[in-house]
Every structure is written in C-alpha cells, then in structure tokens.
Design a protein around this motif. Structure first.
Motif, PDB file in Angstrom:
ATOM      1  N   CYS A   3      -8.864 -41.481  48.031  1.00  0.00           N
ATOM      2  CA  CYS A   3     -10.128 -41.249  48.721  1.00  0.00           C
ATOM      3  C   CYS A   3     -10.808 -42.573  49.037  1.00  0.00           C
ATOM      4  N   HIS A  36     -15.759 -42.792  40.311  1.00  0.00           N
ATOM      5  CA  HIS A  36     -15.209 -42.976  41.647  1.00  0.00           C
ATOM      6  C   HIS A  36     -13.913 -42.186  41.748  1.00  0.00           C
ATOM      7  N   ALA A  37     -13.660 -41.681  42.940  1.00  0.00           N
ATOM      8  CA  ALA A  37     -12.454 -40.893  43.169  1.00  0.00           C
ATOM      9  C   ALA A  37     -11.265 -41.838  43.307  1.00  0.00           C
ATOM     10  N   ASP A  40      -7.723 -37.470  45.828  1.00  0.00           N
ATOM     11  CA  ASP A  40      -8.501 -36.280  46.189  1.00  0.00           C
ATOM     12  C   ASP A  40      -8.702 -35.359  44.993  1.00  0.00           C
ATOM     13  N   GLU A  41      -7.820 -35.430  44.003  1.00  0.00           N
ATOM     14  CA  GLU A  41      -7.884 -34.527  42.860  1.00  0.00           C
ATOM     15  C   GLU A  41      -8.355 -35.181  41.570  1.00  0.00           C
ATOM     16  N   ARG A  42      -8.521 -36.486  41.544  1.00  0.00           N
ATOM     17  CA  ARG A  42      -8.866 -37.162  40.290  1.00  0.00           C
ATOM     18  C   ARG A  42     -10.070 -38.084  40.480  1.00  0.00           C
ATOM     19  N   ILE A  43     -11.006 -37.979  39.520  1.00  0.00           N
ATOM     20  CA  ILE A  43     -12.201 -38.829  39.500  1.00  0.00           C
ATOM     21  C   ILE A  43     -12.141 -39.662  38.223  1.00  0.00           C
ATOM     22  N   THR A 139     -13.817 -29.006  36.625  1.00  0.00           N
ATOM     23  CA  THR A 139     -12.952 -30.140  36.330  1.00  0.00           C
ATOM     24  C   THR A 139     -12.361 -30.001  34.934  1.00  0.00           C
TER      25      THR A 139
END
Length: 153
Positions: A3, A36-37, A40-43, A139
């Motif tokens: 991202c 922060h990303a 798209d699926e992990r922060i 999440t």
C-alpha cells in the motif's frame, strides 16, 4: 501488494473500571502508537506510550477523586519497597532493553493524578485485516488477539 499509505500516529482510548475495596473507579487508558500498511492485508503497529487517568466523571466527583488519590498515593514507592530481587532485575532489564520511562508517584501528582509511561524502543507487531468495510474492521494481531472496530458516527 504494498500500500502507499503513510505512517499514522494515533491514540487508542478505552474506558476501564478499577475495582477497589472502597468502591469502583472509572478510568481511561490512552495508548499512543504508530501504524502503517505494509500490504493490503497487513498493518504494522507499535505502541510507544500510554497514560492511565481518572475519567472525566470521576474528576468531577470530589469523593471519587479522593478515593483515586487514596488508592494510588505512594503506589510506586510501595511497589519498589516490596519488589523482590528477581522482579527488580526484570524491571531493570525491561527499562534498559525497551528504554522505558515508568511513571512515578511524583510525576502522577504533577499531572493531575495520571500515570504515564513511554518506551523509546517499543516492540513492534502487526495486524492482519480479516474484514474491512466503511463501518467495520476486524483484525487478528500477531499474538492471536482479534479486534473488532466499529466506526462511530
């Protein structure tokens, strides 16, 4: 896919109740962090400070504020005096490794009876996004915790 979202700092604020023999105390825990990303699926997340404070309702009650002060007066000095050798060594190691600034009785008295900690080298974690829409985010954290967040209007 990575991202293009920038790093964000944000507080996580949640109400809590502290149960004492003389009555319950409503409090607010505010944890400060950065996210922060990374895909798209992990922060990626990090929490580096936090403050425990009496709730606004508690502050407006002289009786409850007196109980808060009585409950926490000298708590850190008392904990230091009762801490065993191993526990003291563990606290020292945590303080050095994470560069933690622990709250003190003096700092609490100077900050309206709030207790604040800071970590200069905070541990990092991540959240995998399980579900996301305009109103809801689910999440799963790197330690297995699930968090459901609903957007407030």
């Amino acid at each position: 896919r990575v991202c293009s979202v920038k790093r964000m700092t944000y507080p996580v604020i949640f109400p809590m109740t502290i149960h004492t023999p003389k009555g319950d105390l409503d409090a607010v825990m505010k944890m400060e962090g950065e996210a922060h990303a990374s895909t798209d699926e992990r922060i990626k997340v990090r929490f580096d400070a936090g403050t425990l404070s009496p709730s606004p309702e508690l502050v407006s009650s002289p009786e409850k504020m007196e109980l808060w002060k009585e409950t926490f007066a000298g708590a850190y000095a008392k904990a230091d005096s009762e801490r065993g050798y191993i526990s003291g060594l563990f606290r020292y190691a945590i303080q050095k490794v994470l560069s933690v600034t622990f709250p003190t009785d003096e700092s609490a008295a100077a900050s309206n009876n709030s207790f604040r900690y800071e970590m200069k080298r905070a541990p990092k974690g991540f959240l995998d996004v399980i579900y996301l829409d305009n109103d809801l985010r689910i999440t799963r954290g790197n330690r297995g915790s699930y968090v459901v967040v609903e957007r407030m209007e």
